[in-house]
Design a protein around this motif. Sequence first.
Motif, PDB file in Angstrom:
ATOM      1  N   TYR A 142       0.832  -1.207   0.000  1.00 43.13           N
ATOM      2  CA  TYR A 142       0.000   0.000   0.000  1.00 43.13           C
ATOM      3  C   TYR A 142       0.869   1.261   0.000  1.00 43.13           C
ATOM      4  O   TYR A 142       0.636   2.184  -0.785  1.00 43.13           O
ATOM      5  N   PHE A 143       1.873   1.294   0.872  1.00 39.97           N
ATOM      6  CA  PHE A 143       2.674   2.508   1.002  1.00 39.97           C
ATOM      7  C   PHE A 143       3.728   2.638  -0.089  1.00 39.97           C
ATOM      8  O   PHE A 143       3.843   3.684  -0.749  1.00 39.97           O
ATOM      9  N   PHE A 144       4.522   1.591  -0.330  1.00 38.82           N
ATOM     10  CA  PHE A 144       5.648   1.709  -1.251  1.00 38.82           C
ATOM     11  C   PHE A 144       5.237   1.594  -2.717  1.00 38.82           C
ATOM     12  O   PHE A 144       5.929   2.143  -3.587  1.00 38.82           O
ATOM     13  N   ALA A 145       4.132   0.910  -3.004  1.00 35.91           N
ATOM     14  CA  ALA A 145       3.725   0.732  -4.400  1.00 35.91           C
ATOM     15  C   ALA A 145       2.561   1.639  -4.800  1.00 35.91           C
ATOM     16  O   ALA A 145       2.558   2.194  -5.905  1.00 35.91           O
ATOM     17  N   ILE A 146       1.584   1.804  -3.904  1.00 34.60           N
ATOM     18  CA  ILE A 146       0.386   2.559  -4.267  1.00 34.60           C
ATOM     19  C   ILE A 146       0.501   4.033  -3.881  1.00 34.60           C
ATOM     20  O   ILE A 146       0.301   4.927  -4.717  1.00 34.60           O
ATOM     21  N   GLU A 147       0.815   4.316  -2.611  1.00 37.86           N
ATOM     22  CA  GLU A 147       0.868   5.696  -2.141  1.00 37.86           C
ATOM     23  C   GLU A 147       2.108   6.433  -2.653  1.00 37.86           C
ATOM     24  O   GLU A 147       2.004   7.520  -3.210  1.00 37.86           O
ATOM     25  N   TRP A 148       3.278   5.866  -2.439  1.00 35.54           N
ATOM     26  CA  TRP A 148       4.523   6.559  -2.779  1.00 35.54           C
ATOM     27  C   TRP A 148       5.046   6.203  -4.166  1.00 35.54           C
ATOM     28  O   TRP A 148       5.928   6.887  -4.685  1.00 35.54           O
ATOM     29  N   ARG A 149       4.545   5.133  -4.760  1.00 33.75           N
ATOM     30  CA  ARG A 149       4.930   4.717  -6.118  1.00 33.75           C
ATOM     31  C   ARG A 149       6.449   4.586  -6.279  1.00 33.75           C
ATOM     32  O   ARG A 149       7.035   5.003  -7.282  1.00 33.75           O
ATOM     33  N   LEU A 150       7.074   3.988  -5.290  1.00 35.63           N
ATOM     34  CA  LEU A 150       8.513   3.807  -5.326  1.00 35.63           C
ATOM     35  C   LEU A 150       8.916   2.450  -5.895  1.00 35.63           C
ATOM     36  O   LEU A 150       9.990   2.317  -6.495  1.00 35.63           O
ATOM     37  N   LEU A 151       8.078   1.430  -5.670  1.00 33.50           N
ATOM     38  CA  LEU A 151       8.417   0.074  -6.076  1.00 33.50           C
ATOM     39  C   LEU A 151       7.235  -0.571  -6.785  1.00 33.50           C
ATOM     40  O   LEU A 151       6.076  -0.216  -6.531  1.00 33.50           O
ATOM     41  N   PRO A 152       7.500  -1.516  -7.691  1.00 34.34           N
ATOM     42  CA  PRO A 152       6.401  -2.248  -8.349  1.00 34.34           C
ATOM     43  C   PRO A 152       5.654  -3.126  -7.353  1.00 34.34           C
ATOM     44  O   PRO A 152       6.221  -3.606  -6.376  1.00 34.34           O
ATOM     45  N   SER A 153       4.372  -3.329  -7.609  1.00 37.71           N
ATOM     46  CA  SER A 153       3.522  -4.034  -6.646  1.00 37.71           C
ATOM     47  C   SER A 153       3.335  -5.512  -6.947  1.00 37.71           C
ATOM     48  O   SER A 153       2.880  -6.260  -6.078  1.00 37.71           O
ATOM     49  N   PHE A 154       3.650  -5.954  -8.169  1.00 38.78           N
ATOM     50  CA  PHE A 154       3.420  -7.366  -8.480  1.00 38.78           C
ATOM     51  C   PHE A 154       4.360  -7.809  -9.593  1.00 38.78           C
ATOM     52  O   PHE A 154       4.973  -6.999 -10.284  1.00 38.78           O
ATOM     53  N   GLY A 155       4.452  -9.143  -9.736  1.00 37.31           N
ATOM     54  CA  GLY A 155       5.254  -9.716 -10.802  1.00 37.31           C
ATOM     55  C   GLY A 155       6.718  -9.852 -10.431  1.00 37.31           C
ATOM     56  O   GLY A 155       7.172  -9.410  -9.372  1.00 37.31           O
ATOM     57  N   ARG A 156       7.448 -10.456 -11.342  1.00 37.89           N
ATOM     58  CA  ARG A 156       8.875 -10.715 -11.127  1.00 37.89           C
ATOM     59  C   ARG A 156       9.760  -9.724 -11.859  1.00 37.89           C
ATOM     60  O   ARG A 156      10.940  -9.605 -11.584  1.00 37.89           O
ATOM     61  N   GLY A 157       9.188  -9.004 -12.804  1.00 39.15           N
ATOM     62  CA  GLY A 157       9.977  -8.037 -13.551  1.00 39.15           C
ATOM     63  C   GLY A 157      10.834  -8.683 -14.618  1.00 39.15           C
ATOM     64  O   GLY A 157      10.649  -9.835 -15.004  1.00 39.15           O
ATOM     65  N   GLU A 158      11.795  -7.924 -15.086  1.00 36.60           N
ATOM     66  CA  GLU A 158      12.684  -8.395 -16.145  1.00 36.60           C
ATOM     67  C   GLU A 158      13.659  -9.434 -15.599  1.00 36.60           C
ATOM     68  O   GLU A 158      14.207  -9.288 -14.509  1.00 36.60           O
ATOM     69  N   THR A 159      13.866 -10.483 -16.366  1.00 34.18           N
ATOM     70  CA  THR A 159      14.795 -11.548 -15.972  1.00 34.18           C
ATOM     71  C   THR A 159      15.842 -11.766 -17.055  1.00 34.18           C
ATOM     72  O   THR A 159      15.627 -11.424 -18.225  1.00 34.18           O
ATOM     73  N   THR A 160      16.980 -12.304 -16.648  1.00 31.28           N
ATOM     74  CA  THR A 160      18.051 -12.628 -17.588  1.00 31.28           C
ATOM     75  C   THR A 160      18.464 -14.081 -17.394  1.00 31.28           C
ATOM     76  O   THR A 160      18.381 -14.623 -16.278  1.00 31.28           O
ATOM     77  N   TRP A 161      18.928 -14.699 -18.445  1.00 35.33           N
ATOM     78  CA  TRP A 161      19.368 -16.086 -18.381  1.00 35.33           C
ATOM     79  C   TRP A 161      20.737 -16.170 -17.705  1.00 35.33           C
ATOM     80  O   TRP A 161      21.629 -15.378 -17.991  1.00 35.33           O
ATOM     81  N   VAL A 162      20.885 -17.126 -16.816  1.00 36.25           N
ATOM     82  CA  VAL A 162      22.137 -17.352 -16.100  1.00 36.25           C
ATOM     83  C   VAL A 162      22.763 -18.632 -16.636  1.00 36.25           C
ATOM     84  O   VAL A 162      22.244 -19.733 -16.404  1.00 36.25           O
ATOM     85  N   MET A 163      23.861 -18.491 -17.367  1.00 31.81           N
ATOM     86  CA  MET A 163      24.580 -19.631 -17.959  1.00 31.81           C
ATOM     87  C   MET A 163      23.649 -20.510 -18.787  1.00 31.81           C
ATOM     88  O   MET A 163      23.891 -21.704 -18.956  1.00 31.81           O
ATOM     89  N   GLY A 164      22.580 -19.916 -19.292  1.00 36.07           N
ATOM     90  CA  GLY A 164      21.655 -20.657 -20.137  1.00 36.07           C
ATOM     91  C   GLY A 164      20.836 -21.711 -19.426  1.00 36.07           C
ATOM     92  O   GLY A 164      20.190 -22.533 -20.075  1.00 36.07           O
ATOM     93  N   LEU A 165      20.841 -21.678 -18.069  1.00 34.39           N
ATOM     94  CA  LEU A 165      20.163 -22.717 -17.301  1.00 34.39           C
ATOM     95  C   LEU A 165      18.849 -22.245 -16.696  1.00 34.39           C
ATOM     96  O   LEU A 165      17.866 -22.975 -16.701  1.00 34.39           O
ATOM     97  N   TRP A 166      18.832 -21.042 -16.119  1.00 37.77           N
ATOM     98  CA  TRP A 166      17.598 -20.542 -15.520  1.00 37.77           C
ATOM     99  C   TRP A 166      17.558 -19.025 -15.642  1.00 37.77           C
ATOM    100  O   TRP A 166      18.565 -18.367 -15.893  1.00 37.77           O
TER     101      TRP A 166
END
Length: 326
Positions: A152-176
């Motif tokens: 409520y505070f960090f995502a909705i009121e202050w809009r500092l951080l995303p509220s859901f999801g994992r965001g952007e990801t990168t492949w690590v050594m092609g495994l995960w």
Amino acid sequence: MLRFIGRRLLQAMFVLLIISVISFMIQDKLGDPVQQMVGQSVPQQDRLALQQDLGLNDPLLVQYGRFLGRALQGDLGTSYYYKEATLDIILSRLPATLELSFSALVLVILLATPLGVVAAIHPKSLLSRAILIFSTLGLSVPIFIVAVFLMYFFAIEWRLLPSFGRGETTWVMGLWQSGLFNKDGLLHLLLPSFSLAFVLTPMFIRLIRAEMIDALQSEYIRYAWSKGISASRIYFVHALKNTMLPVITVAGIQVGTLVAYTILTESIFQWPGMGLLFMEAVTRVDVPLISAYLMVVGVIFVVTNTVVDLVYSLVNPRVRLPGYGS
């Protein structure tokens, strides 16, 4: 060592056997999976045919025997909803849960260790009392309230951080895929990891404080003071090292718990991990996926407890594992 590992493998097989039995005992209470797989317009005859194809008309013991035979070959069944191997689905979600659990545990260690040590060194100070008040508050507040509050505070009121999801990801050594190596992934990770850490940190603060106070009253610490060893070395090397055995015990248990019970946190933040997958499987009455989830969680607990026992001997050589050493 080989005797210890062999004994652990036998225990693991027994635990997994019990988990598999329990998962099959509750499957009749989860509803009709056919109803979740087809629409309302599908004729009853087609429903019955699908039920027969899935083997749902067989006795429960026959179904369990069929599942157990496949499990021994590494096949935990096929998801009713995804139409894919359940183990592949779970393993695709496992990195997200491990990432969240690892981040939360790192935060717990970074916060609880200095706070617990400070509270032990100055047990009657105002700061120590404030730390204990915080730990009491953390133990009293449910995790879903903490998660909603932070969102409520960090995502909705202050809009500092995303509220859901994992965001952007990168492949690590092609495994995960991981979000730990880019800014967007780290920002998405902050709220759910802090939610888990807030709930676990108070317990570790109290544990470290209690063990540290006991260590500071021991004879070897008094001897260290008499030799003129610096206070920082006494506190953070001699005393803190001997508080680690019970801390490692609890931490090992909590690692398995974090992986298994991040359900609420992942559901609130829509984190695409094993917890959210389990909730979706229960909603869709995806019995093979539920059973496979329980089996994988059982393996994680067994492996974690085994690793903790091995770490014991590294932290304190006086600890002897059953069946290991003389």
